[in-house]
Design a protein around this motif. Structure first.
Motif, PDB file in Angstrom:
ATOM      1  N   UNK A   1     -28.123 -77.375-113.224  1.00 48.62           N
ATOM      2  CA  UNK A   1     -29.151 -76.507-113.770  1.00 48.62           C
ATOM      3  C   UNK A   1     -29.659 -76.999-115.113  1.00 48.62           C
TER       4      UNK A   1
ATOM      5  N   UNK B   1     -31.052 -67.332-118.876  1.00 51.22           N
ATOM      6  CA  UNK B   1     -29.862 -67.099-118.052  1.00 51.22           C
ATOM      7  C   UNK B   1     -28.584 -67.549-118.749  1.00 51.22           C
ATOM      8  N   UNK B   2     -28.723 -68.441-119.730  1.00 53.01           N
ATOM      9  CA  UNK B   2     -27.531 -68.961-120.400  1.00 53.01           C
ATOM     10  C   UNK B   2     -27.148 -68.131-121.610  1.00 53.01           C
TER      11      UNK B   2
ATOM     12  N   UNK C   1     -34.952 -64.312-115.053  1.00 48.03           N
ATOM     13  CA  UNK C   1     -33.655 -64.643-114.456  1.00 48.03           C
ATOM     14  C   UNK C   1     -33.790 -64.906-112.963  1.00 48.03           C
TER      15      UNK C   1
ATOM     16  N   UNK D   1     -32.371 -68.254-111.370  1.00 46.49           N
ATOM     17  CA  UNK D   1     -31.352 -68.285-110.328  1.00 46.49           C
ATOM     18  C   UNK D   1     -31.906 -68.667-108.955  1.00 46.49           C
TER      19      UNK D   1
ATOM     20  N   UNK E   1     -29.053 -67.936-106.504  1.00 43.25           N
ATOM     21  CA  UNK E   1     -28.151 -69.073-106.699  1.00 43.25           C
ATOM     22  C   UNK E   1     -27.085 -68.794-107.744  1.00 43.25           C
ATOM     23  N   UNK E   2     -26.053 -69.622-107.779  1.00 41.68           N
ATOM     24  CA  UNK E   2     -25.110 -69.574-108.894  1.00 41.68           C
ATOM     25  C   UNK E   2     -24.782 -71.004-109.281  1.00 41.68           C
ATOM     26  N   UNK E   3     -24.428 -71.205-110.534  1.00 45.14           N
ATOM     27  CA  UNK E   3     -24.359 -72.562-111.073  1.00 45.14           C
ATOM     28  C   UNK E   3     -23.080 -72.769-111.852  1.00 45.14           C
ATOM     29  N   UNK E   4     -22.728 -74.037-111.983  1.00 44.56           N
ATOM     30  CA  UNK E   4     -21.551 -74.363-112.798  1.00 44.56           C
ATOM     31  C   UNK E   4     -21.854 -74.015-114.246  1.00 44.56           C
ATOM     32  N   UNK E   5     -20.839 -73.593-114.973  1.00 38.38           N
ATOM     33  CA  UNK E   5     -21.029 -73.294-116.394  1.00 38.38           C
ATOM     34  C   UNK E   5     -21.169 -74.594-117.174  1.00 38.38           C
TER      35      UNK E   5
ATOM     36  N   UNK F   1     -21.804 -68.166-127.196  1.00 37.54           N
ATOM     37  CA  UNK F   1     -22.263 -67.022-126.412  1.00 37.54           C
ATOM     38  C   UNK F   1     -21.696 -65.736-127.020  1.00 37.54           C
ATOM     39  N   UNK F   2     -20.413 -65.764-127.248  1.00 36.99           N
ATOM     40  CA  UNK F   2     -19.730 -64.592-127.796  1.00 36.99           C
ATOM     41  C   UNK F   2     -20.336 -64.169-129.138  1.00 36.99           C
TER      42      UNK F   2
ATOM     43  N   UNK G   1     -15.971 -68.602-113.600  1.00 37.65           N
ATOM     44  CA  UNK G   1     -16.460 -69.838-114.220  1.00 37.65           C
ATOM     45  C   UNK G   1     -17.795 -70.280-113.651  1.00 37.65           C
ATOM     46  N   UNK G   2     -18.667 -69.337-113.492  1.00 38.28           N
ATOM     47  CA  UNK G   2     -19.990 -69.653-112.953  1.00 38.28           C
ATOM     48  C   UNK G   2     -21.070 -68.954-113.773  1.00 38.28           C
ATOM     49  N   UNK G   3     -22.270 -69.459-113.632  1.00 36.04           N
ATOM     50  CA  UNK G   3     -23.410 -68.838-114.268  1.00 36.04           C
ATOM     51  C   UNK G   3     -24.213 -68.159-113.174  1.00 36.04           C
ATOM     52  N   UNK G   4     -24.210 -66.818-113.179  1.00 38.48           N
ATOM     53  CA  UNK G   4     -24.829 -66.133-112.055  1.00 38.48           C
ATOM     54  C   UNK G   4     -24.834 -64.637-112.326  1.00 38.48           C
ATOM     55  N   UNK G   5     -25.687 -63.908-111.626  1.00 37.94           N
ATOM     56  CA  UNK G   5     -25.575 -62.456-111.666  1.00 37.94           C
ATOM     57  C   UNK G   5     -25.137 -61.927-110.297  1.00 37.94           C
TER      58      UNK G   5
ATOM     59  N   UNK H   1     -22.476 -63.935-108.162  1.00 41.57           N
ATOM     60  CA  UNK H   1     -21.105 -64.317-107.831  1.00 41.57           C
ATOM     61  C   UNK H   1     -20.158 -63.698-108.862  1.00 41.57           C
TER      62      UNK H   1
ATOM     63  N   UNK I   1     -24.094 -68.143-101.144  1.00 39.62           N
ATOM     64  CA  UNK I   1     -24.906 -68.854-100.153  1.00 39.62           C
ATOM     65  C   UNK I   1     -24.045 -69.692 -99.211  1.00 39.62           C
TER      66      UNK I   1
END
Ligand code: SF4
Ligand code: SF4
Ligand code: SF4
Lengths: 591, 138
Positions: free
Chosen positions: A1, A66-67, A97, A101, A205-209, A219-220, B28-32, B34, B106
């Motif tokens: 991403x 989103x981040x 968002x 995503x 979708x979802x993504x690796x951090x 972030x915190x 450990x993911x970026x998502x709304x 999962x 997905x």
């Protein structure tokens, strides 16, 4: 991403097909405003009219969407039906968002569908569906039907237009998820011209951090600043509506088509009044813990025997000014009632309210009569304003069609240009003084948010054109960078340069972090370049006489100073697109 | 044991901060999506928001439906544990959940709340709380 290019979905409504395109320029343009301009340069046509089917309608998000919190807006870039020049409008809701995503940095929509259609897209699908049965439907029923047609409650965004957009009104907005809008400069008509009733974006979708440890830490920190400190409390407490009182006190709130800047009647429509009597609850754009959206209610008796219906209406400072003080309506519930009609018609509330204020004065002065307005218009008469809003949305007759193109278009036909409250487009609610009139009149978006002209006025009463222009020009760069990120501008107290740079670095955008000023400069220049190519000329923008007549806390407007300021600001804007300036930023003029 | 309860959802503003926190910190993911908790509007935003989150049923229908033992009831107090390496992604658990609290991504991987409470501190309106499982279950 995280990528060093832009991943863009380009959809052609004519064929119903799309393609995914990689566009270079991440480190030069960041996203949002910058990406919108870059994509217009690539896909737009400066020399063709706004409603040419080939003109693109562009939605873009930023590198941190989103981040991080409050990176929650989308930029819509298009050629405006209002002045046929390149324009930009911003909105939140869930749009940003959902695009993120669905794994895009931007959507570019070109072509015209054969029949009224809805575009639906997500990580795994793309489809253009015929929705001819929605023709003429208002924004609410359109939303309801689209919700039931497409799955994914909570994680999708629904953009749609009402009758005003279908009727190509230059004041038509795009409604984003019920309570937010791409309001200004007529993006809704661009959808209308494309036969596009709605856009449903599924962010599935979802993504690796991001891998760095820094990310979690920053972030915190940012999240805490947004929620645990009182930094943001003005936005979720009374919200922007708190400004009504303040600006009225400062003799800067437009009343009854700007015939006054202060009025005792303010007590009926202050932020506190709205909160105490009408506020149901707050809501937020997705990804924003601040929750500045204030939702009030209207309640109507529709039958004897106490048969009531109620609806929820989001209010803010600008809508209250436009349908309240500007129209002389001083009852909070009545103001919400007008907003509700504006919402259904799919009109931009600021433009619509201000245009009706002009129409009311024109009616009072006898320039137009019921032959044109169908119903009598009078300041304070909320019931008839509701009808007038419907007539504007449906372009009921010649008069309302002209009015829907702008107060000055109607005034050219019926007279009354002197008292049209137009600063590039129908004004925002800050009659603060010369710096604001010039900044909004000439500024890129004709928005009070292009630069802080309104706040300069509130703090200074010096009349130094050079000083003001220095301020306006330098303020615009930082905002151009923020709208490329695309952060909510309410977050600018937290997202100072150092914080933004840390955020960007923590996810791997080091190069953007190191060049924030330069990117702001470049984006600003690029936007102006396209604006000039599509016909912008500061000399052609006039500031109507009404602004010479009003008094603020600084006293009467000084016409000589206003003229001087306008000339100087125009000159400075022209300088931004000189060959030398563009060349220095790696941009070229198109021949 | 403690369970997460979304006890004050009338206060929810729909910011999705809770889902982001769970996806980020637990999965450990970026998502709304999962995430163990997902926020939905029940029919357009004007109806307010609801949380799709595990109710810690005991016995747990999802665990009972799982053919491989990947979804297992916690020892005490309701709630389940999902073992990724035993999962064949058949989706039976999600199908069996009466409140749609299990999300299949997905690639049909299930996501369910483990009642750790990490989302709680990210809710700006205190909609969520972690309570002893014999309380808060009504
Ligand atoms: S998807 Fe995995 S956890 Fe769910 S029922 Fe199937 S095997 Fe069990
Ligand atoms: S309690 Fe833990 S697993 Fe459950 S939703 Fe919250 S963060 Fe996710
Ligand atoms: S964090 Fe709280 S307010 Fe935000 S969506 Fe989740 S439950 Fe609602």
């Amino acid at each position: 991403m995280i990528r060093d290019y832009f991943r863009v979905l380009v959809v052609d409504l004519g064929s119903g097909k799309g393609r995914v395109v990689k566009v270079d320029g991440r480190n030069e343009f960041a996203g949002g405003s910058g990406l919108g301009a870059l994509l217009f340069e690539k896909y737009g046509h400066a020399d063709r009219a706004w409603d040419d089917p080939d003109q693109p309608l562009i939605f873009s998000i930023g590198p941190l969407t989103g981040l991080f919190p409050l990176m929650s807006k989308t930029v819509c870039s298009f050629k405006s039906p209002y002045h046929d020049q390149f324009a930009e409008s911003h909105a939140g809701g869930r749009s940003a968002l959902a695009i993120r995503f669905a794994d895009y940095d931007a959507l570019v929509i070109t072509g015209r569908a054969e029949r009224l259609s809805c575009l639906s897209l997500g990580m795994k699908h793309l489809e253009v569906k015929d929705v001819q049965f929605l023709a003429g439907k208002d924004v609410f029923s359109t939303g309801k039907i689209l919700r039931s047609m497409f799955p994914g409650s909570g994680h999708r965004s629904i953009l749609r237009i009402g009758p005003a957009g279908e009727n190509l009104s230059a004041m038509a907005c795009i409604n984003a998820d019920t309570y937010r809008h791409f309001g200004r400069l007529g993006s809704g008509a661009v959808m209308g011209a494309k036969n596009l009733k709605g856009i449903v974006i599924q962010g599935d979708g979802s993504f690796a951090l991001p891998e760095s440890k820094e990310y979690a830490k920053i972030y915190q920190q940012v999240y805490e600043k947004m929620t645990a400190t009182d930094m943001m409390s003005k936005y979720h407490n009374l919200g922007t509506a708190a400004n009504l009182d303040a600006l009225n006190e400062l003799e800067s709130l437009p009343w009854r088509n700007l015939q006054a800047t202060k009025d005792e009647e303010i007590s009926g429509i202050t932020g506190k009044k709205f909160a105490d009597d009408t506020l149901l609850r707050n809501a937020a754009c997705a990804g924003c813990p601040v929750g500045c959206i204030h939702i009030g209610f209207v309640r109507e008796k529709f039958m004897e025997d106490n048969q009531y219906l109620y609806r929820q209406v989001a209010y803010d400072y600008e809508p209250i000014f436009a349908t309240g003080s500007m129209l002389g309506v001083t009852d909070a519930f009545k103001v919400l009632g007008i907003m509700d009609e504006v919402e259904k018609a799919g009109l931009d509330v600021m433009s619509g309210g201000v245009a009706l204020a002009w129409a009311t004065e024109a009616y009072e002065k006898g320039l137009v009569s019921e032959t044109e307005t169908i119903i009598p218009l009078a300041f304070g008469d909320a019931e008839n304003y509701k009808k007038a809003v419907q007539y504007m949305g449906s372009a009921e007759n010649e008069f309302y069609t002209a009015l829907g193109k702008g107060s000055l278009v109607a005034a050219a036909k019926y007279g009354g240009e002197d008292f049209a409250c137009v600063l590039g487009q129908e004004m925002a609610g800050y009659a603060t003084g010369e710096a604001f009139y010039v900044a909004e009149g000439l500024g890129f978006r004709h928005s009070h948010l292009d630069s802080g002209g309104y706040s300069w006025d509130q703090k200074n009463d010096r009349k130094d054109a050079d000083e003001v222009c220095d301020f306006l020009i330098s303020d615009e760069t930082g905002r151009a960078f923020l709208t490329s990120m695309v952060s909510c501008l309410f977050g600018r107290g937290v997202y100072k340069d150092e914080v933004l740079a840390e955020c960007l670095k923590s996810v791997g955008y080091d190069e953007i972090a190191e060049n924030m000023d330069l990117i702001g400069e470049r984006v600003r220049a690029m936007r102006w370049k396209i604006r000039f190519e599509t016909g912008y000329d500061p000399q052609k923008i006039s500031i109507p006489k009404r602004y010479h007549e009003i008094t603020t806390w600084k006293g009467k407007t000084d016409p000589e100073y206003l003229e001087k300021l306008k000339y100087e600001y125009g000159r400075r804007i022209c300088e931004l697109v000189s060959d030398e300036a563009l060349g220095g930023l790696g941009l070229k003029k198109n021949e | 044991m403690k369970t997460l309860t979304a006890s004050r959802m009338e206060r929810c503003i729909g910011c999705h901060s809770c889902s982001f926190a769970c996806a980020r910190l637990v999965h450990k993911l970026l998502s709304w999506n999962t995430a163990g908790i997902r926020i939905a509007s029940s029919g357009g935003l004007s109806t307010g928001f609801m949380a799709k989150v595990c109710l810690a049923c005991s016995p747990a229908p999802c665990a009972e439906a799982c053919p491989t033992g990947a979804m297992k009831a916690r020892k005490k107090g309701g709630g389940v544990i999902h073992k990724k390496d035993l999962c064949i992604r058949c989706g039976k658990c999600a199908e069996a959940c009466p409140v749609d609290a299990i999300y299949l991504d997905l690639k049909d991987r299930p996501y369910v709340c483990i009642h750790c409470g990490r989302c709680v501190e990210f809710c700006p309106h205190e909609c969520l709380e972690l309570v002893e499982s014999d309380k808060g279950r009504d």
